[in-house]
Design a protein around this motif. Structure first.
Motif, PDB file in Angstrom:
ATOM      1  N   UNK A 182       0.833  -1.187   0.000  1.00  0.00           N
ATOM      2  CA  UNK A 182       0.000   0.000   0.000  1.00  0.00           C
ATOM      3  C   UNK A 182       0.872   1.242   0.000  1.00  0.00           C
ATOM      4  N   UNK A 183       0.250   2.379  -0.218  1.00  0.00           N
ATOM      5  CA  UNK A 183       0.924   3.674  -0.188  1.00  0.00           C
ATOM      6  C   UNK A 183       0.886   4.192   1.248  1.00  0.00           C
ATOM      7  N   UNK A 184       2.008   4.684   1.777  1.00  0.00           N
ATOM      8  CA  UNK A 184       2.026   5.085   3.191  1.00  0.00           C
ATOM      9  C   UNK A 184       1.096   6.255   3.492  1.00  0.00           C
ATOM     10  N   UNK A 185       0.170   6.009   4.413  1.00  0.00           N
ATOM     11  CA  UNK A 185      -0.717   7.056   4.908  1.00  0.00           C
ATOM     12  C   UNK A 185      -0.392   7.300   6.378  1.00  0.00           C
ATOM     13  N   UNK A 186      -0.964   8.349   6.911  1.00  0.00           N
ATOM     14  CA  UNK A 186      -0.663   8.734   8.291  1.00  0.00           C
ATOM     15  C   UNK A 186      -1.050   7.635   9.289  1.00  0.00           C
ATOM     16  N   UNK A 187      -0.233   7.476  10.314  1.00  0.00           N
ATOM     17  CA  UNK A 187      -0.499   6.446  11.325  1.00  0.00           C
ATOM     18  C   UNK A 187      -1.810   6.688  12.052  1.00  0.00           C
ATOM     19  N   UNK A 188      -2.289   7.913  12.021  1.00  0.00           N
ATOM     20  CA  UNK A 188      -3.577   8.255  12.614  1.00  0.00           C
ATOM     21  C   UNK A 188      -4.682   7.344  12.086  1.00  0.00           C
ATOM     22  N   UNK A 189      -4.518   6.863  10.855  1.00  0.00           N
ATOM     23  CA  UNK A 189      -5.573   6.057  10.241  1.00  0.00           C
ATOM     24  C   UNK A 189      -5.646   4.649  10.782  1.00  0.00           C
ATOM     25  N   UNK A 190      -4.716   4.293  11.662  1.00  0.00           N
ATOM     26  CA  UNK A 190      -4.806   3.024  12.377  1.00  0.00           C
ATOM     27  C   UNK A 190      -5.681   3.132  13.615  1.00  0.00           C
TER      28      UNK A 190
END
Length: 378
Positions: A182-190
């Motif tokens: 996947x493309x790295x998104x902000x850790x907030x989305x975990x």
């Protein structure tokens, strides 16, 4: 403790966003890791920076059809031809890369990560010349991989989707170097969030659909037309939130636009709660940059895609539509009707959300960081 150097380029905000997310992932795994995130053009001679920046702007924004012709004509299948073509381009950079080589020498990274093709071309060329020795990793920040992402001396490629990995392998990249993360998104989305919680947090209505429109990269006249028709056509209570971001021209063009009889209109500029708004929304209307697509999919939110840049954004849109996670519309006049019709079909929305969940990869940044750290430790 590892020292990681991440290079991005300033062409679109997505490359920087991916780089920051990846840096945060390395630090999350171990606060002792030293991570440096750099715009590669800060270390390249000004004439080349100006030439490349001007060319990209004029082609992608002012002459999209020419950009599409260039982008597709340079996308070749043969690995040897792709590498030869890319190396010929790289050779043009040689006189301008002395400062970059010196910066890498001073930074002393254990690994170099590139989130866009230009940094990859420059760093790969330096390694071919023997001027740097660190392993190079590539994070492909679109759903389809153009031939310009292929370069010699790459230790590993991180891609958004199995199909992306298949294309790399078909072009001759060894399977063991391709990682579907996947493309790295902000850790907030975990962090789990519910629409109800986010609506309360952002003072959004709980009793009606919410539509988020990320319009910062869209031509202001098209956004205005879309909103005018949507406000007029809405026949049930709803709320539209249009995000102008840094686009002052868009904000000015919407200044006099007011809520309609049934649809409340909220206009915001640059916000720091994009993730909250995505979670709170029933549907997101946006262009199809790799990062915004990844963020929306990571939150399982259906998308309506408009005005993709020819080339990579059109390909990203194809992935979303093919997966059943959204739709792409060419005419802004059609967007209001399609959006309001979709909101009247809750079962269809649920199906799109389920398909988005299959594509979304909120752990991408952590997975990439873990693989790189394991590679340099072995």
């Amino acid at each position: 403790m590892a020292r990681i150097l991440i290079f991005y380029s300033p062409f679109g905000s997505g490359h920087l966003s991916a780089s920051k997310s990846l840096a945060a992932a390395f630090r999350h795994l171990d606060p002792q890791h030293i991570v440096v995130v750099e715009d590669i053009f800060e270390h390249i001679a000004q004439p080349l920076r100006s030439a490349v920046s001007t060319l990209y702007e004029r082609l992608s924004e002012r002459a999209p059809l020419l950009y599409e012709i260039y982008y597709e004509s340079t996308d070749v299948d043969e690995l040897s031809f792709a590498m030869t073509s890319n190396m010929l381009t790289d050779a043009l950079y040689t006189p301008f890369l002395h400062g970059l080589a010196k910066f890498i020498e001073r930074t002393k990274p254990d690994a170099i990560v590139c989130t866009q093709q230009f940094p990859l071309a420059a760093v790969s060329f330096l390694k071919q010349q023997g001027r740097i020795r660190q392993p190079i990793f590539v994070v492909v920040t679109d759903y389809m991989v153009h031939a310009s992402w292929i370069a010699p001396e790459v230790e590993g490629y991180f891609v958004a989707h199995p199909q992306t990995g298949y294309v790399l392998q078909r072009r001759g990249v060894p399977a063991e170097r391709v990682h579907v993360t996947g493309i790295p998104v902000r850790l907030e989305m975990l962090t789990p969030k519910t629409p109800e919680e986010m609506r309360r947090a952002r003072d959004l209505p709980l009793d009606r659909p919410v539509i988020a429109i990320f319009g910062g990269g869209i031509e202001p006249k098209r956004v205005r037309l879309l909103l005018e028709r949507m406000l007029e056509e809405a026949d049930k209570p709803s709320c539209a939130v249009v995000v102008a971001g840094r686009n002052r021209e868009l904000a000015a063009s919407l200044e006099d636009l007011q809520s309609g009889p049934q649809m409340e209109l909220r206009k915001v500029g640059l916000i720091d709660y994009v993730d909250d708004l995505i979670v709170a929304s029933d549907v997101v209307i946006s262009k199809s940059g790799g990062l915004i697509v990844s963020e929306v999919l990571a939150r399982n939110t259906p998308m309506i895609i408009i005005d993709p840049i020819p080339g990579q954004e059109e390909w990203n849109a194809d992935f979303v539509v093919a997966a059943g996670a959204g739709m792409q519309l060419r005419m802004p006049e059609i967007v209001p009707t399609a959006t309001l019709s979709l909101l009247d079909e809750p079962e269809r929305l649920r199906q799109m959300a389920m398909q988005a969940a299959k594509m979304g990869r909120p752990r991408a940044a952590l997975d990439i960081a873990e693989i790189i750290l394991n590679r340099i430790a072995s």
